[in-house]
Write a protein that holds these residues in place. Structure first.
Motif, PDB file in Angstrom:
ATOM      1  N   LYS A 142       0.830  -1.211   0.000  1.00  0.00           N
ATOM      2  CA  LYS A 142       0.000   0.000   0.000  1.00  0.00           C
ATOM      3  C   LYS A 142       0.863   1.260   0.000  1.00  0.00           C
ATOM      4  CE  LYS A 142      -0.432   0.177   5.047  1.00  0.00           C
ATOM      5  NZ  LYS A 142      -1.362   0.144   6.192  1.00  0.00           N
ATOM      6  N   VAL A 143       0.247   2.363  -0.416  1.00  0.00           N
ATOM      7  CA  VAL A 143       0.932   3.658  -0.430  1.00  0.00           C
ATOM      8  C   VAL A 143       1.019   4.187   0.992  1.00  0.00           C
ATOM      9  CG1 VAL A 143       0.799   6.041  -1.212  1.00  0.00           C
ATOM     10  CG2 VAL A 143       0.211   4.194  -2.777  1.00  0.00           C
ATOM     11  N   ILE A 144       2.202   4.666   1.368  1.00  0.00           N
ATOM     12  CA  ILE A 144       2.412   5.228   2.698  1.00  0.00           C
ATOM     13  C   ILE A 144       2.275   6.747   2.678  1.00  0.00           C
ATOM     14  CG2 ILE A 144       4.086   5.527   4.566  1.00  0.00           C
ATOM     15  CD1 ILE A 144       5.216   2.794   3.826  1.00  0.00           C
ATOM     16  N   SER A 145       2.853   7.392   1.666  1.00  0.00           N
ATOM     17  CA  SER A 145       2.770   8.850   1.596  1.00  0.00           C
ATOM     18  C   SER A 145       2.928   9.320   0.152  1.00  0.00           C
ATOM     19  CB  SER A 145       3.843   9.505   2.476  1.00  0.00           C
ATOM     20  OG  SER A 145       5.143   9.256   1.953  1.00  0.00           O
ATOM     21  N   ILE A 146       2.361  10.496  -0.129  1.00  0.00           N
ATOM     22  CA  ILE A 146       2.450  11.116  -1.451  1.00  0.00           C
ATOM     23  C   ILE A 146       2.716  12.605  -1.254  1.00  0.00           C
ATOM     24  CG2 ILE A 146       1.274  11.613  -3.628  1.00  0.00           C
ATOM     25  CD1 ILE A 146      -0.566   9.266  -3.100  1.00  0.00           C
ATOM     26  N   SER A 147       3.670  13.129  -2.002  1.00  0.00           N
ATOM     27  CA  SER A 147       3.904  14.578  -2.016  1.00  0.00           C
ATOM     28  C   SER A 147       4.216  14.990  -3.443  1.00  0.00           C
ATOM     29  CB  SER A 147       5.050  14.956  -1.075  1.00  0.00           C
ATOM     30  OG  SER A 147       6.267  14.338  -1.488  1.00  0.00           O
ATOM     31  N   GLU A 148       3.784  16.204  -3.803  1.00  0.00           N
ATOM     32  CA  GLU A 148       3.979  16.655  -5.178  1.00  0.00           C
ATOM     33  C   GLU A 148       4.530  18.064  -5.203  1.00  0.00           C
ATOM     34  OE1 GLU A 148      -0.203  18.765  -6.476  1.00  0.00           O
ATOM     35  OE2 GLU A 148       0.112  16.687  -7.053  1.00  0.00           O
ATOM     36  N   SER A 149       5.092  18.420  -6.355  1.00  0.00           N
ATOM     37  CA  SER A 149       5.548  19.788  -6.601  1.00  0.00           C
ATOM     38  C   SER A 149       5.261  20.119  -8.047  1.00  0.00           C
ATOM     39  CB  SER A 149       7.043  19.925  -6.296  1.00  0.00           C
ATOM     40  OG  SER A 149       7.800  19.035  -7.115  1.00  0.00           O
ATOM     41  N   ALA A 150       5.130  21.411  -8.316  1.00  0.00           N
ATOM     42  CA  ALA A 150       4.818  21.846  -9.673  1.00  0.00           C
ATOM     43  C   ALA A 150       5.961  21.518 -10.607  1.00  0.00           C
ATOM     44  CB  ALA A 150       4.529  23.334  -9.689  1.00  0.00           C
ATOM     45  N   GLY A 151       5.606  21.307 -11.866  1.00  0.00           N
ATOM     46  CA  GLY A 151       6.602  20.995 -12.877  1.00  0.00           C
ATOM     47  C   GLY A 151       7.098  22.237 -13.583  1.00  0.00           C
ATOM     48  N   PRO A 152       7.388  22.148 -14.882  1.00  0.00           N
ATOM     49  CA  PRO A 152       7.923  23.277 -15.628  1.00  0.00           C
ATOM     50  C   PRO A 152       6.993  24.479 -15.578  1.00  0.00           C
ATOM     51  CG  PRO A 152       8.107  21.247 -16.889  1.00  0.00           C
ATOM     52  CD  PRO A 152       7.278  20.928 -15.696  1.00  0.00           C
ATOM     53  N   THR A 153       7.572  25.647 -15.497  1.00  0.00           N
ATOM     54  CA  THR A 153       6.798  26.886 -15.453  1.00  0.00           C
ATOM     55  C   THR A 153       6.553  27.410 -16.867  1.00  0.00           C
ATOM     56  OG1 THR A 153       8.846  28.146 -15.243  1.00  0.00           O
ATOM     57  CG2 THR A 153       7.718  27.525 -13.209  1.00  0.00           C
ATOM     58  N   PRO A 154       5.500  28.214 -17.045  1.00  0.00           N
ATOM     59  CA  PRO A 154       5.234  28.790 -18.354  1.00  0.00           C
ATOM     60  C   PRO A 154       6.376  29.695 -18.805  1.00  0.00           C
ATOM     61  CG  PRO A 154       3.326  29.001 -16.924  1.00  0.00           C
ATOM     62  CD  PRO A 154       4.467  28.523 -16.074  1.00  0.00           C
ATOM     63  N   PRO A 155       6.463  29.978 -20.105  1.00  0.00           N
ATOM     64  CA  PRO A 155       7.527  30.842 -20.601  1.00  0.00           C
ATOM     65  C   PRO A 155       7.477  32.222 -19.968  1.00  0.00           C
ATOM     66  CG  PRO A 155       6.382  29.737 -22.406  1.00  0.00           C
ATOM     67  CD  PRO A 155       5.591  29.467 -21.170  1.00  0.00           C
ATOM     68  N   VAL A 156       8.647  32.850 -19.821  1.00  0.00           N
ATOM     69  CA  VAL A 156       8.728  34.206 -19.289  1.00  0.00           C
ATOM     70  C   VAL A 156       8.124  35.170 -20.308  1.00  0.00           C
ATOM     71  CG1 VAL A 156      10.329  36.015 -18.556  1.00  0.00           C
ATOM     72  CG2 VAL A 156      10.814  33.620 -18.022  1.00  0.00           C
TER      73      VAL A 156
END
Length: 242
Positions: free
Chosen positions: A195-209
């Motif tokens: 079973k899954v114990i923990s999940i954490s996420e972060s944003a990926g690539p940012t839009p162009p400047v």
């Protein structure tokens, strides 16, 4: 009651025994576990997911800038030009709720030889959100033609108005990528994925400047290409290994 030599030896021996027991307990706590129990077997993996979408909104930041000998004249000229630009954009079909002032400033200009004020520079900046991209080129050209030499197009940037579905898709891809990696590690270890114990996420690539734009380059029709924007997530998942 006086302590005899025999009593001292017994007391010392008892204290030594306690000391040895304490050191043994410390070693057991701090030393490596050679055979970990099943509840300590885990695998931590990082998964990535990306999806692309076509931008449907263009935001233009444009300014009117005037230089005059006195502050009132500079400010009035700038405000009048910006109001003309706003009226022209509304007539073009841009909703007023998509027009927002981002700057209104007045700065004295000093002479090169001393600190004497020689003029005043007034600036009024406006964010124009264009939801109908077929009007984007006309809107930018209209800003420049209305403002003339006072016009400044500071930047243009594309965005996706509603990227909620793209976010869900990117998140699902990131989790599936993590699960695939975890399964591979489980097989290599001769174990099963639990079973899954923990999940954490972060944003990926940012839009162009946002890209700066020159007013001179915008005197004619403006060629615009929205391209693609990437929505991505990185997810870290910890699974049990059974």
């Amino acid at each position: 009651m006086p302590i005899t030599a025999t009593a001292r030896k017994v007391t010392l021996a008892a204290a030594s025994g306690l000391l040895v027991a304490g050191l043994t307990a410390c070693d057991a706590q701090s030393g490596p576990t050679l055979e970990p129990s099943s509840d300590t077997r885990q695998v931590t993996v990082v998964g990535e997911g990306q999806v692309e979408g076509t931008p449907d909104t263009l935001t233009v930041n444009a300014s009117m800038e005037s230089l005059a000998p006195d502050a009132t004249t500079a400010m009035n000229e700038t405000n009048e030009l910006q109001q003309q630009v706003i009226d022209a954009l509304v007539e073009l079909g841009i909703d007023r709720r998509d027009l927002s002032t981002t700057e209104a400033s007045l700065q004295p200009q000093f002479g090169p030889q001393d600190n004497t004020i020689t003029a005043y520079r007034a600036t009024n900046s406006l964010d124009v959100k264009i939801r109908d991209l077929t009007r984007a080129s006309d809107a930018i050209s209209l800003v420049v033609s209305t403002g003339g030499n006072a016009a400044r197009v500071n930047s243009i940037s594309y965005s996706i108005e509603d990227d909620s579905q793209l976010v869900r898709d990117a998140r699902a891809r990131a989790f599936e990528d993590a699960k695939d990696r975890a399964n591979q590690y489980a097989q290599l270890s001769g174990l099963d994925l639990g079973k899954v114990i923990s999940i954490s996420e972060s944003a990926g690539p940012t839009p162009p400047v946002p890209m700066p734009a020159s007013p001179r380059a915008l005197e004619a029709a403006v060629p615009l290409e929205p391209g693609q924007q990437t929505v991505g997530f990185t997810v870290t998942v910890v699974w049990e290994l059974a």
